[in-house]
Design a protein around this motif. Sequence first.
Motif, short mmCIF file in Angstrom:
data_model
loop_
_atom_site.label_atom_id
_atom_site.label_comp_id
_atom_site.label_asym_id
_atom_site.label_seq_id
_atom_site.Cartn_x
_atom_site.Cartn_y
_atom_site.Cartn_z
N ASN A 97 -7.81 4.39 -35.20
CA ASN A 97 -6.81 3.32 -35.18
C ASN A 97 -7.53 1.98 -35.07
OD1 ASN A 97 -4.76 1.49 -34.71
ND2 ASN A 97 -3.70 2.74 -33.19
N ASP A 99 -6.40 -0.83 -34.64
CA ASP A 99 -5.80 -1.75 -33.67
C ASP A 99 -6.44 -1.59 -32.29
OD1 ASP A 99 -3.99 -2.72 -35.54
OD2 ASP A 99 -2.47 -1.22 -35.05
N VAL A 116 -4.67 -1.84 -27.22
CA VAL A 116 -4.59 -2.24 -28.63
C VAL A 116 -4.37 -3.75 -28.74
CG1 VAL A 116 -3.81 0.00 -29.48
CG2 VAL A 116 -2.12 -1.69 -28.69
N THR A 118 -2.72 -6.50 -31.60
CA THR A 118 -2.03 -6.77 -32.87
C THR A 118 -1.52 -8.21 -32.83
OG1 THR A 118 -0.01 -5.82 -31.91
CG2 THR A 118 -1.36 -4.38 -33.28
#
Length: 276
Positions: A97, A99, A116, A118
């Motif tokens: 992933n 992110d 994460v 974003t």
Amino acid sequence: MKDKVNKKKKSSGKDKILNVLLVIFLIIFAFSAAYLFNYYYKSYKNEKSVDNLHKLITKNEIEESDNKASQSDADLYMTTSDGKRILKKYKDIYELNHDFIGWLKIDGTAVNYPVVYTPGDEQEYLRLDFEKNYLIAGTLFLSAKSVPEIPGNNMIIYGHNMKNGTMFSDILSYKDESFYKTHKYIDFGTIYYEGRYEVVAAFKINVNNDGFDYYNHSGVLGEEEFKQYIENCENFSEYQFDSKAQYGDEIITLSTCDSYGSHEGNRFVIVAKKIK
């Protein structure tokens, strides 16, 4: 005779009502039981998934340790398929992933999770797990204005306060000074660099009424903004901390709801400065 018939009708009517109520109760009970089962099952699956992610880091750390004698600092890094230069220990998780931005851990608590980032949609993972499946507990996420690539800024990390004790539930234990004394340190390693932080403030705040918008002060802070931010954090804290943050320190801020499902603006916040 008529009285007997009327009594039977009344009795029959009451029985029907009781039966309908019983059915409604059973339906509600069944839905509630299914919801609770689903909630705890998904939480269990997520915790197992997170544990497997952490094992990927541990595996890479062991490999690095075995080759330490022949490694230079440059050997600890790699370039990813999307052109980022990151620590090798995080390569496997990052490839799962993109992110993924780092790992947060507080020894002696349940806090041991991926984080994460974003910036285009700060709250994308508010109700998503690391694999982007719906999960009410969500995933720890970094504020959009944080700049993880650049040391020296305030990175704000958000997480839910869950009933089952997962995610950021344990940080509310910092309301107790004795807990702080035995849990002073937080480990937050980003994909770019490692970090160990010491707690310098912990406080409850109502974001609607208390006049301190801590959530608007992430990223690279100027000297005056930094000093004012730390001063406010210290003033809202209910006890004294062994260390203080000064301008030039790298800091992280952890934020969660003060109570499960709180919609009244009550938050609990921890601030920590980087010590290595």
